[in-house]
Motif scaffolding. Structure first.
Motif, PDB file in Angstrom:
ATOM      1  N   ALA A 157       0.827  -1.207   0.000  1.00 18.75           N
ATOM      2  CA  ALA A 157       0.000   0.000   0.000  1.00 18.75           C
ATOM      3  C   ALA A 157       0.861   1.257   0.000  1.00 18.75           C
ATOM      4  O   ALA A 157       0.531   2.252  -0.671  1.00 18.75           O
ATOM      5  CB  ALA A 157      -0.927  -0.001   1.214  1.00 18.75           C
ATOM      6  N   ALA A 158       1.977   1.232   0.728  1.00 18.65           N
ATOM      7  CA  ALA A 158       2.868   2.392   0.780  1.00 18.65           C
ATOM      8  C   ALA A 158       3.478   2.655  -0.594  1.00 18.65           C
ATOM      9  O   ALA A 158       3.564   3.806  -1.037  1.00 18.65           O
ATOM     10  CB  ALA A 158       3.967   2.164   1.822  1.00 18.65           C
ATOM     11  N   LEU A 159       3.901   1.606  -1.289  1.00 18.42           N
ATOM     12  CA  LEU A 159       4.473   1.773  -2.621  1.00 18.42           C
ATOM     13  C   LEU A 159       3.411   2.240  -3.617  1.00 18.42           C
ATOM     14  O   LEU A 159       3.689   3.055  -4.499  1.00 18.42           O
ATOM     15  CB  LEU A 159       5.094   0.462  -3.090  1.00 18.42           C
ATOM     16  CG  LEU A 159       6.495   0.177  -2.568  1.00 18.42           C
ATOM     17  CD1 LEU A 159       6.899  -1.250  -2.864  1.00 18.42           C
ATOM     18  CD2 LEU A 159       7.498   1.145  -3.184  1.00 18.42           C
ATOM     19  N   ALA A 160       2.195   1.733  -3.476  1.00 20.28           N
ATOM     20  CA  ALA A 160       1.108   2.155  -4.348  1.00 20.28           C
ATOM     21  C   ALA A 160       0.812   3.638  -4.152  1.00 20.28           C
ATOM     22  O   ALA A 160       0.575   4.376  -5.122  1.00 20.28           O
ATOM     23  CB  ALA A 160      -0.146   1.325  -4.074  1.00 20.28           C
ATOM     24  N   ALA A 161       0.837   4.095  -2.896  1.00 17.27           N
ATOM     25  CA  ALA A 161       0.597   5.511  -2.602  1.00 17.27           C
ATOM     26  C   ALA A 161       1.713   6.379  -3.180  1.00 17.27           C
ATOM     27  O   ALA A 161       1.462   7.468  -3.716  1.00 17.27           O
ATOM     28  CB  ALA A 161       0.487   5.724  -1.092  1.00 17.27           C
ATOM     29  N   LEU A 162       2.949   5.900  -3.081  1.00 16.99           N
ATOM     30  CA  LEU A 162       4.077   6.630  -3.657  1.00 16.99           C
ATOM     31  C   LEU A 162       3.934   6.746  -5.164  1.00 16.99           C
ATOM     32  O   LEU A 162       4.148   7.818  -5.749  1.00 16.99           O
ATOM     33  CB  LEU A 162       5.388   5.920  -3.310  1.00 16.99           C
ATOM     34  CG  LEU A 162       6.661   6.478  -3.951  1.00 16.99           C
ATOM     35  CD1 LEU A 162       6.900   7.918  -3.512  1.00 16.99           C
ATOM     36  CD2 LEU A 162       7.864   5.608  -3.598  1.00 16.99           C
ATOM     37  N   GLN A 163       3.533   5.654  -5.811  1.00 15.13           N
ATOM     38  CA  GLN A 163       3.342   5.662  -7.256  1.00 15.13           C
ATOM     39  C   GLN A 163       2.248   6.644  -7.655  1.00 15.13           C
ATOM     40  O   GLN A 163       2.383   7.390  -8.633  1.00 15.13           O
ATOM     41  CB  GLN A 163       2.989   4.252  -7.742  1.00 15.13           C
ATOM     42  CG  GLN A 163       2.580   4.152  -9.187  1.00 15.13           C
ATOM     43  CD  GLN A 163       3.712   4.482 -10.146  1.00 15.13           C
ATOM     44  OE1 GLN A 163       4.878   4.538  -9.744  1.00 15.13           O
ATOM     45  NE2 GLN A 163       3.389   4.706 -11.396  1.00 15.13           N
ATOM     46  N   GLN A 164       1.152   6.668  -6.905  1.00 11.68           N
ATOM     47  CA  GLN A 164       0.058   7.583  -7.200  1.00 11.68           C
ATOM     48  C   GLN A 164       0.495   9.025  -7.046  1.00 11.68           C
ATOM     49  O   GLN A 164       0.129   9.898  -7.853  1.00 11.68           O
ATOM     50  CB  GLN A 164      -1.131   7.285  -6.279  1.00 11.68           C
ATOM     51  CG  GLN A 164      -2.336   8.187  -6.488  1.00 11.68           C
ATOM     52  CD  GLN A 164      -2.931   8.080  -7.880  1.00 11.68           C
ATOM     53  OE1 GLN A 164      -2.756   7.063  -8.559  1.00 11.68           O
ATOM     54  NE2 GLN A 164      -3.643   9.102  -8.314  1.00 11.68           N
ATOM     55  N   ASN A 165       1.286   9.293  -6.023  1.00 14.74           N
ATOM     56  CA  ASN A 165       1.797  10.643  -5.806  1.00 14.74           C
ATOM     57  C   ASN A 165       2.691  11.086  -6.953  1.00 14.74           C
ATOM     58  O   ASN A 165       2.589  12.215  -7.451  1.00 14.74           O
ATOM     59  CB  ASN A 165       2.551  10.707  -4.477  1.00 14.74           C
ATOM     60  CG  ASN A 165       3.073  12.098  -4.161  1.00 14.74           C
ATOM     61  OD1 ASN A 165       4.219  12.420  -4.456  1.00 14.74           O
ATOM     62  ND2 ASN A 165       2.238  12.917  -3.561  1.00 14.74           N
TER      63      ASN A 165
END
Length: 206
Positions: A157-165
């Motif tokens: 989830a943290a990596l997904a949030a980083l990608q979205q950002n």
């Protein structure tokens, strides 16, 4: 963290089996996602998807939030996730045959899967195992054996949030660049109009 194969944590389905060219149907509520409609940077551009008609009574494999589309044919094999915009806009859509449709099991987040397939380890694997001289393709069996590092869900989830950002930053930057280009175009046209109105076009005097 464990290393596993893609097929052990998600289902791999083919795109809709259109025969030949995708038929266009103006006024239809059904859209088809094609290679022109996707990019790593912007995901799926729904407003550009062609409307079409489907034949047969078999379940066509409607796209839904959480699906991941993998581009299996072409010189760039990458993945994009289907986000909740498809649900919010009540869009009915299928994927063209150029894609594989991936549906994740509970221990795998689709945004993380798309991120992983676009990273260097996966891209190197696809380059080494692609077939074809002019148009590269990834066979289903090759995709199924793709090595996948599977961290805990919170890390995914943290990596997904980083990608979205990062994607939002890229979109903002692209919009700023587009605005700058349009501003320069308007200034140049205004200069030309002003010079023409004053009778000084081309630096000449009346």
């Amino acid at each position: 963290m464990q290393l596993t194969s893609l097929a052990s944590v998600c289902e791999i389905l083919p795109g809709y089996p259109f025969r030949g060219k995708v038929p266009e149907a103006e006024g239809s509520d059904i859209r088809v996602v094609q290679i022109k409609d996707v990019s790593v940077e912007l995901g799926i551009r729904w407003d550009g998807c062609q409307t079409t008609t489907l034949t047969g009574k078999k379940d066509p494999g409607w796209l839904r939030p959480g699906d991941v589309l993998f581009v299996a044919k072409g010189n760039r094999n990458f993945a994009v996730s289907v986000d909740h915009r498809i649900e919010q806009a009540a869009i009915q859509a299928v994927a063209a045959p150029v894609f594989y449709l991936l549906r994740c099991h509970a221990q795998l987040l689709p945004e993380y899967l798309a991120w992983w397939l676009n990273q260097e380890p996966s891209q190197r694997y696809f380059e080494q195992n692609a077939e074809g001289s002019q148009v590269k393709s990834i066979r289903r069996s090759v995709l199924a054996e793709t090595p996948l590092a599977l961290p805990a869900l919170r890390q995914q989830a943290a990596l997904a949030a980083l990608q979205q950002n990062l994607r939002q930053q890229q979109q903002t930057l692209q919009q700023l660049i587009s605005n700058g280009v349009q501003l320069q175009r308007r200034i140049a046209n205004d200069f030309l109009a002003a010079a023409t109105g004053d009778g000084h076009l081309g630096g000449t005097t009346p």
